[in-house]
Design a protein around this motif. Sequence first.
Motif, mmCIF file in Angstrom:
data_model
loop_
_atom_site.group_PDB
_atom_site.id
_atom_site.type_symbol
_atom_site.label_atom_id
_atom_site.label_comp_id
_atom_site.label_asym_id
_atom_site.label_seq_id
_atom_site.Cartn_x
_atom_site.Cartn_y
_atom_site.Cartn_z
ATOM 1 N N ASP A 1 58.834 41.747 38.894
ATOM 2 C CA ASP A 1 58.979 40.824 40.022
ATOM 3 C C ASP A 1 59.910 39.648 39.735
ATOM 4 N N SER B 1 63.327 37.446 39.299
ATOM 5 C CA SER B 1 64.652 37.385 39.924
ATOM 6 C C SER B 1 65.721 37.555 38.847
ATOM 7 N N ARG C 1 67.984 35.410 38.016
ATOM 8 C CA ARG C 1 68.064 34.190 37.219
ATOM 9 C C ARG C 1 66.920 34.125 36.214
ATOM 10 N N GLN C 2 65.724 34.500 36.623
ATOM 11 C CA GLN C 2 64.589 34.500 35.692
ATOM 12 C C GLN C 2 64.806 35.512 34.571
#
Length: 315
Positions: free
Chosen positions: A82, A84, A86-87
């Motif tokens: 789950d 993103s 960027r994460q």
Amino acid sequence: MAAPMELFCWSGGWGLPSVDLDSLATYARFTGAPLKVHKISNPWRSPSGTLPALRTSHGEVISAPHKIITHLRKEKYNADYDLSARQGADTLAFMSLLEEKLLPVLIHTFWIDAKNYVEVTRKWYAEAMPFPLNFFLPGRMQRQHIERLQLLCGEHRPENEEELEKELYQDARECLTLLSQRLGSQKFFFGDAPASLDAFVFSHLVLLLQVKLPSGKLQAHLRGLHNLCAYCTHILSLYFPWDGAEVLPPRQTPLGPETEEEPYRRRTQVLSVLVGLAAMLGYALLSGIVSIQRATPARTPGPGALSMAEEEEEE
């Protein structure tokens, strides 16, 4: 029906976990992967001869930690599903930071620092491993970690050991402070659900937080970062309720799912005794304590004399 996946890892819980710093058990707990865990103290009982190791449902054996995590992801057990983009980038960046800044100090703390190595690391492995492995494997593991530290430090490491130690600990303190600031008041680094970065960070911090060290320079700094301490305590209580408790549960019977099976244990004991006897005999022969001489008997002994000779040799 496919056979379940099996993970082979060090026994002992978090009193001193795998000092090799793998985050496999944590990642598996986070993803809910159906693993049959074998906690063993003899790496030769692992299908790869090393720890940790994973036997897949198809019988394949994987020993490299990052390859084991890759396999779990292929099997749809992905803690980062789950996240993103960027994460995901932040995850790689912080993992690289830990490898570069924190891991060298953890190796130094447990394997290079003389007091910690003798009183904690070597003692733990010597007590956990069966005879005769406990005589030579801890020393071999220490040499491997020294080589690993040299590789991590690279060519630009200071020649003076005191300067090197000072530089390493300064970098590690800055790394812990940065982790504390990034975590803030969140339960996990990316919100309310754990990800692979949490498994990676936790497996490094809990080792430093839980073990009683006679020389704990970095440990004191970590304990001053209260959100990181609460973070580790939260994961321990939620995913490792017994491993993280001060009072461990009663030891399982030999037939329990996470202990060494009785036939293997007996075989290990027998082999250990045989190896030990062979080693002692070899030492006695080489040192001259025992010598073998061939002599021609003056007369052929009777049955009674032969029985006595056999009895003496058996003793």
